[in-house]
Enzyme design. Structure first.
Site, mmCIF file in Angstrom:
data_model
loop_
_atom_site.group_PDB
_atom_site.id
_atom_site.type_symbol
_atom_site.label_atom_id
_atom_site.label_comp_id
_atom_site.label_asym_id
_atom_site.label_seq_id
_atom_site.Cartn_x
_atom_site.Cartn_y
_atom_site.Cartn_z
ATOM 1 N N GLU A 113 -4.585 8.134 -2.786
ATOM 2 C CA GLU A 113 -5.033 7.014 -2.304
ATOM 3 C C GLU A 113 -5.293 5.779 -3.388
ATOM 4 O O GLU A 113 -5.320 4.557 -3.023
ATOM 5 C CB GLU A 113 -6.364 6.907 -1.304
ATOM 6 C CG GLU A 113 -6.587 5.654 -0.382
ATOM 7 C CD GLU A 113 -5.749 5.499 0.613
ATOM 8 O OE1 GLU A 113 -4.672 6.151 1.048
ATOM 9 O OE2 GLU A 113 -5.935 4.373 1.492
ATOM 10 N N HIS A 164 0.841 -1.217 0.074
ATOM 11 C CA HIS A 164 -0.155 -0.045 -0.147
ATOM 12 C C HIS A 164 1.099 1.326 0.043
ATOM 13 O O HIS A 164 0.863 2.134 -1.055
ATOM 14 C CB HIS A 164 -0.936 -0.138 1.339
ATOM 15 C CG HIS A 164 -1.736 1.198 1.434
ATOM 16 N ND1 HIS A 164 -3.260 1.078 0.996
ATOM 17 C CD2 HIS A 164 -1.560 2.381 1.762
ATOM 18 C CE1 HIS A 164 -3.554 2.297 1.396
ATOM 19 N NE2 HIS A 164 -2.746 3.284 1.904
ATOM 20 N N GLU A 165 1.891 1.277 0.874
ATOM 21 C CA GLU A 165 2.631 2.496 0.898
ATOM 22 C C GLU A 165 3.690 2.702 -0.158
ATOM 23 O O GLU A 165 3.824 4.019 -0.668
ATOM 24 C CB GLU A 165 3.522 2.420 2.387
ATOM 25 C CG GLU A 165 2.520 2.548 3.509
ATOM 26 C CD GLU A 165 1.381 3.688 3.770
ATOM 27 O OE1 GLU A 165 1.627 4.688 2.995
ATOM 28 O OE2 GLU A 165 0.424 3.410 4.476
ATOM 29 N N HIS A 210 1.969 4.678 -2.755
ATOM 30 C CA HIS A 210 1.719 6.200 -2.407
ATOM 31 C C HIS A 210 3.354 6.560 -2.714
ATOM 32 O O HIS A 210 3.420 7.594 -3.597
ATOM 33 C CB HIS A 210 1.692 6.448 -0.913
ATOM 34 C CG HIS A 210 0.340 6.501 -0.421
ATOM 35 N ND1 HIS A 210 -0.649 7.105 -1.003
ATOM 36 C CD2 HIS A 210 -0.200 5.465 0.532
ATOM 37 C CE1 HIS A 210 -1.728 6.964 -0.111
ATOM 38 N NE2 HIS A 210 -1.603 6.150 0.684
#
Ligand code: MG
Length: 510
Positions: A301, A271-272, A275
């Site tokens: 996001e 997920h990160e 980003h």
């Protein structure tokens, strides 16, 4: 006259505006490094000094942003015939300027100081399961943020004003429509899953613990390298809440490890990574200007959720990655690709933690927070009553009641940051992730096979080409339309979850 990368001559006022904006943004970027340090490295004892440092920088940034000269430059540029990129810079700076001039510097500094002081209080309150220790800070931050919103626009719903700090170009009313659409789709789907007789594997990994945390760290580093994370422009650390921060030259991320579950750290890290990939894809030459900044939190996001869900929770990814996981954790040797895929997509019946939620119940966690935040900001809900309302809503929406506030209303870091209005961008981002991934599947030949083969560059390049490189050149919906050919909508997300979870759980509606 001055020139920039496009080679065309720009009015002198534009060059002066850009110079000022870069100074403002560099002060902001310095604050971000200090915040990263506070969450990752700083001993808790450092808080009193750090709170003052951050407050001073916020005040300084605000003073630079509200200088009369900046307003004069914007006025001077109003009548100029600027090209698209420069017009976008002026549009974005004007928007920031007009919001900022309405807010007193002292209020900005007070919000900054209070959030710095709140962070360790939240961390300890969560450890000690003590909402009452954190509540006075939430109360103060709600009050400060309400004042902030009233300064910006006394006639607007203060929550809508706060939301616009995170997502400036999708109105709150549109966010509400999307959340309503998600509720209408997901509530019956989750109910059908609860009734489903189709057996799926749910404990492929959970039943084989514990998982050594050092090995887990090696594993997530390996995953980052495989996905293409450039270590010379980033780093991985641990923090109480995973996050990413930085710019196109230095995009860092954090994760956290649970000894009984390697999937939590893995999916959070992916997920990160999403980003950080967005941040790294912003144009280098435009660093410090709106063209070198992300478009907003919904788009940000979308990048994290795309990598986390559409890649990291996909079957092709598990065909690729399961053998690597087994290298680090031989106890998972018997796990099949099917079992891994099912386990990482299980719609759990007893999960109370947002960041561990599956792709369906996730949005009910968001809707719950959205409703509570709105009631807090409007004054309809007292801070002292948050735990009970939280738990009641959890029971109503998800059929499970948290056993503690640590696992309930204290689980997220956001309120310690004063970030009321942030949560809806998570759902918007997930929805946009599905829309972008569907478009990437149309454009990138054999995307699924590429993922299975560990070739992630084509997907990353598609995202950079269609999203990252534009920075704030376009407003959100315009950017979505350029990338996908359609307006921003939940259609692709609904199709995606209907197909995926219909297959997994043998649903009639699929
Ligand atoms: Mg995120």
């Amino acid at each position: 006259m001055a020139t920039d990368t496009s080679g065309e001559e720009a009015p002198d006022a534009y060059a002066r505006l850009v110079r000022k904006v870069k100074r403002i943004n560099n002060v902001g970027a310095a604050s971000e490094v200090l915040s990263w340090d506070q969450e990752v490295m700083m001993p808790e004892g450092g808080t009193p000094a750090r709170a003052q440092q951050l407050s001073t920088l916020s005040g300084l940034q605000h003073e630079l942003l509200t200088e009369d000269e900046l307003g004069d430059l914007l006025d001077e540029l109003d009548g100029e015939d600027l090209d698209g990129e420069r017009a976008a810079v002026v549009r974005e700076v004007r928007r920031e300027y007009e919001r900022a001039v309405r807010v007193p510097t002292e209020l900005i500094e007070e919000i900054s100081t209070t959030t710095s002081e709140s962070l360790p209080v939240w961390e300890r309150a969560r450890e000690e399961d003590d909402w009452s220790a954190f509540a006075p800070y939430v109360e103060k931050l709600v009050d400060l943020k309400r004042q902030y919103a009233e300064h910006i626009d006394p006639d607007e719903d203060p929550y809508a004003v706060l939301f616009a700090d995170y997502e400036p170009y999708l109105p709150l009313s549109r966010a509400e429509e999307i959340l309503e659409e998600l509720r209408e789709t997901l509530v019956p789907m989750i109910a059908e899953i609860r009734e489903s007789e189709t057996p799926i594997t749910t404990d492929a990994f959970a039943s084989r613990g514990p998982y050594d945390v050092d090995e887990q760290e090696e594993l997530v580093r390996r995953a980052l390298t495989l996905l293409g994370y450039p270590w010379e422009r980033g780093r991985l650390d641990t923090s109480s809440h995973p996050f990413s921060t930085g710019n196109q030259f230095d995009a860092r991320l954090t994760t956290r490890f649970k000894p009984d579950d390697p999937i939590d750290a893995l999916t959070s890290t992916i997920h990160e990574f999403g980003h950080a990939t967005y941040t790294l894809g912003l144009p280098e030459a435009d660093y410090g200007t709106p063209l070198g900044e992300h478009r907003g939190l919904a788009v940000h996001e979308s990048q994290s959720r795309l990598w986390e869900n559409h890649v990291g929770r996909s079957k092709p990814f598990w065909e690729l990655f399961l053998p690597t996981l087994v290298e680090y954790f031989p106890q998972a040797e018997e796990v099949t690709v099917e079992g891994a895929y099912e386990s990482v997509n299980e719609v759990a019946e007893d999960n109370v933690i947002r960041v561990e939620a599956d792709e369906l119940t996730y949005h009910l966690h968001i809707i719950l927070r959205f409703e509570i935040e709105r009631a807090l900001v409007s004054g309809d809900l007292d801070v002292a009553d948050v735990p009970e309302v939280w738990n009641d809503k959890m029971e109503e929406y998800l059929g499970v009641r948290p056993e503690s506030d640590a696992e309930g209303c204290l689980q997220d870091i956001h309120w310690s940051h004063g970030s009321f209005g942030y949560f809806p961008t998570y759902s918007l981002g997930s929805v946009l992730a599905a829309q972008l991934f569907a478009a990437a599947e149309r454009d990138v030949v054999d995307l699924e096979a590429k993922i299975r083969a560990g070739e992630f560059d084509p997907l990353r390049e598609w995202l950079t080409e269609n999203v990252h490189r534009y920075g704030q050149r376009y407003e959100t919906n315009e950017l979505v339309r350029k990338a996908t050919g359609e307006d921003f909508s939940a259609d692709a997300f609904v199709d995606y979850v209907t197909g995926k979870y219909g297959d997994l759980y043998g649903l009639d509606s699929a």
